[in-house]
Design an enzyme around this catalytic site. Structure first.
Site, PDB file in Angstrom:
ATOM      1  N   ARG A 239       0.860  -1.180   0.000  1.00 11.05           N
ATOM      2  CA  ARG A 239       0.000   0.000   0.000  1.00 11.05           C
ATOM      3  C   ARG A 239       0.900   1.235   0.000  1.00 11.05           C
ATOM      4  O   ARG A 239       1.915   1.275   0.725  1.00 11.05           O
ATOM      5  CB  ARG A 239      -0.910   0.032   1.233  1.00 11.05           C
ATOM      6  CG  ARG A 239      -2.096  -0.904   1.186  1.00 11.05           C
ATOM      7  CD  ARG A 239      -3.148  -0.470   0.162  1.00 11.05           C
ATOM      8  NE  ARG A 239      -4.318  -1.348   0.170  1.00 11.05           N
ATOM      9  CZ  ARG A 239      -4.473  -2.437  -0.596  1.00 11.05           C
ATOM     10  NH1 ARG A 239      -3.523  -2.788  -1.442  1.00 11.05           N
ATOM     11  NH2 ARG A 239      -5.576  -3.153  -0.528  1.00 11.05           N
ATOM     12  N   GLU A 268      -4.243   7.563  -4.620  1.00 14.56           N
ATOM     13  CA  GLU A 268      -4.509   6.936  -5.920  1.00 14.56           C
ATOM     14  C   GLU A 268      -5.851   7.450  -6.449  1.00 14.56           C
ATOM     15  O   GLU A 268      -6.762   7.677  -5.658  1.00 14.56           O
ATOM     16  CB  GLU A 268      -4.535   5.407  -5.760  1.00 14.56           C
ATOM     17  CG  GLU A 268      -3.177   4.866  -5.320  1.00 14.56           C
ATOM     18  CD  GLU A 268      -3.126   3.345  -5.170  1.00 14.56           C
ATOM     19  OE1 GLU A 268      -4.150   2.686  -5.408  1.00 14.56           O
ATOM     20  OE2 GLU A 268      -2.061   2.832  -4.819  1.00 14.56           O
ATOM     21  N   HIS A 287      -1.360   0.238  -9.739  1.00 13.16           N
ATOM     22  CA  HIS A 287      -1.977  -0.703  -8.788  1.00 13.16           C
ATOM     23  C   HIS A 287      -2.580  -1.909  -9.519  1.00 13.16           C
ATOM     24  O   HIS A 287      -3.788  -2.157  -9.466  1.00 13.16           O
ATOM     25  CB  HIS A 287      -3.034   0.009  -7.930  1.00 13.16           C
ATOM     26  CG  HIS A 287      -3.326  -0.706  -6.645  1.00 13.16           C
ATOM     27  ND1 HIS A 287      -3.684  -0.058  -5.488  1.00 13.16           N
ATOM     28  CD2 HIS A 287      -3.326  -2.032  -6.329  1.00 13.16           C
ATOM     29  CE1 HIS A 287      -3.887  -0.941  -4.517  1.00 13.16           C
ATOM     30  NE2 HIS A 287      -3.678  -2.145  -5.017  1.00 13.16           N
TER      31      HIS A 287
HETATM   32  P1  NAP Z   1      -0.682 -11.470   4.872  1.00 13.01           P
HETATM   33  O1  NAP Z   1      -0.566 -12.898   4.485  1.00 13.01           O
HETATM   34  O2  NAP Z   1      -1.567 -11.086   6.010  1.00 13.01           O
HETATM   35  O3  NAP Z   1       0.795 -10.923   5.120  1.00 13.01           O
HETATM   36  C1  NAP Z   1       1.064  -9.712   5.755  1.00 13.01           C
HETATM   37  C2  NAP Z   1       2.347  -9.895   6.539  1.00 13.01           C
HETATM   38  O4  NAP Z   1       2.707  -8.620   7.090  1.00 13.01           O
HETATM   39  C3  NAP Z   1       2.224 -10.877   7.711  1.00 13.01           C
HETATM   40  O5  NAP Z   1       3.284 -11.791   7.649  1.00 13.01           O
HETATM   41  C4  NAP Z   1       2.353  -9.988   8.948  1.00 13.01           C
HETATM   42  O6  NAP Z   1       3.058 -10.614  10.005  1.00 13.01           O
HETATM   43  C5  NAP Z   1       3.207  -8.866   8.389  1.00 13.01           C
HETATM   44  N1  NAP Z   1       3.143  -7.645   9.177  1.00 13.01           N
HETATM   45  C6  NAP Z   1       2.084  -7.053   9.763  1.00 13.01           C
HETATM   46  N2  NAP Z   1       2.458  -5.944  10.401  1.00 13.01           N
HETATM   47  C7  NAP Z   1       3.798  -5.855  10.225  1.00 13.01           C
HETATM   48  C8  NAP Z   1       4.794  -4.933  10.652  1.00 13.01           C
HETATM   49  N3  NAP Z   1       4.464  -3.869  11.392  1.00 13.01           N
HETATM   50  N4  NAP Z   1       6.086  -5.145  10.287  1.00 13.01           N
HETATM   51  C9  NAP Z   1       6.415  -6.216   9.529  1.00 13.01           C
HETATM   52  N5  NAP Z   1       5.515  -7.112   9.090  1.00 13.01           N
HETATM   53  C10 NAP Z   1       4.233  -6.938   9.447  1.00 13.01           C
HETATM   54  O7  NAP Z   1      -1.201 -10.599   3.631  1.00 13.01           O
HETATM   55  P2  NAP Z   1      -0.926 -10.843   2.070  1.00 13.01           P
HETATM   56  O8  NAP Z   1      -2.020 -11.636   1.483  1.00 13.01           O
HETATM   57  O9  NAP Z   1       0.480 -11.283   1.884  1.00 13.01           O
HETATM   58  O10 NAP Z   1      -1.106  -9.331   1.534  1.00 13.01           O
HETATM   59  C11 NAP Z   1      -0.257  -8.307   2.005  1.00 13.01           C
HETATM   60  C12 NAP Z   1      -0.721  -6.937   1.534  1.00 13.01           C
HETATM   61  O11 NAP Z   1      -0.433  -6.776   0.156  1.00 13.01           O
HETATM   62  C13 NAP Z   1      -2.230  -6.682   1.631  1.00 13.01           C
HETATM   63  O12 NAP Z   1      -2.609  -6.236   2.925  1.00 13.01           O
HETATM   64  C14 NAP Z   1      -2.465  -5.626   0.578  1.00 13.01           C
HETATM   65  O13 NAP Z   1      -2.424  -4.349   1.157  1.00 13.01           O
HETATM   66  C15 NAP Z   1      -1.303  -5.787  -0.387  1.00 13.01           C
HETATM   67  N6  NAP Z   1      -1.699  -6.253  -1.729  1.00 13.01           N
HETATM   68  C16 NAP Z   1      -1.496  -5.441  -2.795  1.00 13.01           C
HETATM   69  C17 NAP Z   1      -1.822  -5.886  -4.062  1.00 13.01           C
HETATM   70  C18 NAP Z   1      -1.604  -5.024  -5.259  1.00 13.01           C
HETATM   71  O14 NAP Z   1      -2.389  -5.103  -6.185  1.00 13.01           O
HETATM   72  N7  NAP Z   1      -0.566  -4.219  -5.302  1.00 13.01           N
HETATM   73  C19 NAP Z   1      -2.372  -7.159  -4.241  1.00 13.01           C
HETATM   74  C20 NAP Z   1      -2.566  -7.951  -3.131  1.00 13.01           C
HETATM   75  C21 NAP Z   1      -2.225  -7.496  -1.870  1.00 13.01           C
HETATM   76  P3  NAP Z   1       2.432 -11.870  10.822  1.00 13.01           P
HETATM   77  O15 NAP Z   1       2.278 -12.974   9.802  1.00 13.01           O
HETATM   78  O16 NAP Z   1       3.472 -12.196  11.830  1.00 13.01           O
HETATM   79  O17 NAP Z   1       1.128 -11.392  11.359  1.00 13.01           O
HETATM   80  C1  GLV Z   2      -5.066  -5.249  -3.737  1.00 15.96           C
HETATM   81  O1  GLV Z   2      -4.414  -4.270  -3.565  1.00 15.96           O
HETATM   82  C2  GLV Z   2      -5.557  -6.086  -2.702  1.00 15.96           C
HETATM   83  O2  GLV Z   2      -5.404  -5.732  -1.525  1.00 15.96           O
HETATM   84  O3  GLV Z   2      -6.137  -7.132  -3.036  1.00 15.96           O
END
Ligand code: NAP
Ligand code: GLV
Length: 327
Positions: A239, A268, A287
Site C-alpha cells: 500500500r 490513488e 496498482h
Molecule cells: P498477509 O498474508 O496477512 O501478510 C502480511 C504480513 O505482514 C504478515 O506476515 C504480517 O506478520 C506482516 N506484518 C504485519 N504488520 C507488520 C509490521 N508492522 N512489520 C512487519 N511485518 C508486518 O497478507 P498478504 O495476502 O500477503 O497481503 C499483504 C498486503 O499486500 C495486503 O494487505 C495488501 O495491502 C497488499 N496487496 C497489494 C496488491 C496489489 O495489487 N498491489 C495485491 C494484493 C495485496 P504476521 O504474519 O506475523 O502477522
Molecule cells: C489489492 O491491492 C488487494 O489488496 O487485493
C-alpha cells in the site's frame, strides 16, 4: 425475499451470476468512474449486503447511512479502506479475498524488482526515442539480481511467495514479520531479522508486503531510506502509505538509493504530474499487482461467495472478523 445487495462496480460475469442467483442486486455497473458517494449513500440505505472494492471507503459515516447492513465483502485482500472495528461492533462480518491473488501479486513484485534493477523501462524509452547510437561498456548498466540479498518486509502469503521466487534467482532471503515463520525459513533458507533497521542495512532489494495499519503507515521514511545501501532498490506492491513519498522522492533524486519499483501510491490514482513519475530511476504501475484475467476472476468469485454465505447465515470462506459469526 432475497436480500438486497449493492455492488459498487462492474465485476466478471461469473461472479455477478452468483450474486444474482442469491440476492436482489442493485449495481453501479460501470468500469469507471468509481461510484459517486451520493449514489453509494442512497443505495446503502436499503442494502443488507455491500460488495465493494478497495476504492470505496467503508467508514463510520457510510455505516451510519446503512442501517440494514448485515455483511460487507471486498474484492481485495487488503481491507484498510474498511472500518472493521465499527463493523464488528455492529456484528457485521467483513470478508476479503486472501490466497487467490498471492502468486499473481508476487509475480508482479518480482517484475518490478527486475525492471528497476536492470532499468528496463528507461532502456526501452532510450531505444524508442532514437537515442541508441552504439554499444558502450557502461550504457544503461544496472544492478545484479542473481546472488544478491532480498529483504522481505512482511513475510505473509505474498511476501513468502516473493521469497520463493528469489531463491530461484539464488538470492539470500531476509525477512521481518510480527511472528517467526519456521516453514518459510526451512523452505527458502530465509533468516528473520531482529529489526527493520537490520534488514534495511543488509538488503540489496527491499520489498514491502505488510498491510496498511497505524503501525505500518510511513514505516519507510527518511530515516529508514538513509539506512539502505546506495545501490539498493525499494519495491512497494503493498500500500502506498507504507512509504513517505516525499522522503522517497528526495532519496531517489539525490541518488541515495538506486531505484524504486512502485505499484501503489499514497494517493490513488496518481497523475503524470506526480514528482515520483518524473524520476528516471522509478518504475511505476497503476496498482495492478493482482491484475491477471484468471486472478481477478477468482477474486470476484470469492468475494461473491463470501457475501452470499454471510447473508445466508453460513460461514464465509474468508472473513477478517470471524468473532461476529455465529457458532
Ligand atoms: P498477509 O498474508 O496477512 O501478510 C502480511 C504480513 O505482514 C504478515 O506476515 C504480517 O506478520 C506482516 N506484518 C504485519 N504488520 C507488520 C509490521 N508492522 N512489520 C512487519 N511485518 C508486518 O497478507 P498478504 O495476502 O500477503 O497481503 C499483504 C498486503 O499486500 C495486503 O494487505 C495488501 O495491502 C497488499 N496487496 C497489494 C496488491 C496489489 O495489487 N498491489 C495485491 C494484493 C495485496 P504476521 O504474519 O506475523 O502477522
Ligand atoms: C489489492 O491491492 C488487494 O489488496 O487485493
Amino acid at each position: 425475499m432475497p436480500p438486497a445487495v449493492f455492488l459498487t462496480r462492474r465485476i466478471p460475469e461469473q461472479a455477478r451470476a452468483l450474486l444474482d442467483a442469491a440476492a436482489d442486486v442493485r449495481a453501479w455497473d460501470r468500469e469507471e468512474p468509481p461510484v459517486p458517494r451520493d449514489v453509494l449513500y442512497d443505495a446503502v440505505a436499503e442494502a443488507e449486503g455491500l460488495y465493494c472494492l478497495l476504492t470505496d471507503a467503508v467508514d463510520a459515516e457510510l455505516l451510519a447511512a446503512a442501517p440494514r447492513l448485515r455483511a460487507v465483502s471486498t474484492m481485495a485482500v487488503g481491507y484498510d479502506n474498511i472500518d472493521v472495528a465499527a463493523c464488528t461492533r455492529r456484528g457485521i462480518p467483513v470478508c476479503n479475498t486472501p490466497g487467490v491473488l498471492t502468486e499473481a501479486t508476487a509475480d508482479l513484485a518480482f517484475a518490478l524488482l527486475m525492471a528497476a534493477a536492470r532499468r528496463v523501462p528507461e532502456a526501452e524509452r532510450y531505444l524508442r526515442e532514437g537515442r541508441w547510437r552504439t554499444w558502450s561498456p557502461m550504457l544503461l548498466a544496472g544492478q545484479d539480481v542473481h546472488g544478491r540479498t532480498i529483504g522481505i518486509v512482511g513475510a505473509g502469503r505474498i511476501g513468502q511467495a516473493v521469497g520463493a521466487r528469489a531463491r530461484g534467482f539464488g538470492m539470500e532471503v531476509l525477512y521481518t514479520a510480527r511472528s517467526p515463520k519456521p516453514d518459510f525459513e526451512a523452505a527458502c533458507q530465509a533468516r528473520r531479522c531482529a529489526s527493520l533497521d537490520e534488514l534495511l542495512a543488509a538488503a540489496d532489494f527491499v520489498t514491502l508486503h505488510a498491510p496498511l495499519t497505524p503501525e505500518t503507515r510511513h514505516m519507510i521514511g527518511g530515516r529508514e531510506l538513509a539506512r539502505m545501501k546506495p545501490t539498493a532498490v525499494l519495491v512497494n506492491t503493498a500500500r502506498g502509505p507504507l512509504v513517505d513519498e516525499a522522503a522517497l522522492q528526495r532519496a531517489l533524486a539525490e541518488e541515495r538509493i538506486w531505484a524504486a519499483g512502485l505499484d501503489v501510491f499514497e494517493r490513488e490514482p496518481a497523475t503524470p504530474e506526480h514528482p515520483l513519475l518524473r524520476l528516471p530511476n522509478v518504475v511505476t504501475l497503476p496498482h495492478i499487482g493482482s491484475a491477471t484475467v484468471a486472478t481477478r476472476t477468482a477474486m470476484a468469485v470469492l468475494a461473491a461467495e463470501n457475501l452470499v454465505a454471510a447473508l445466508q447465515g453460513r460461514r464465509p470462506p474468508a472473513c477478517v472478523n470471524p468473532e461476529v459469526l455465529a457458532g
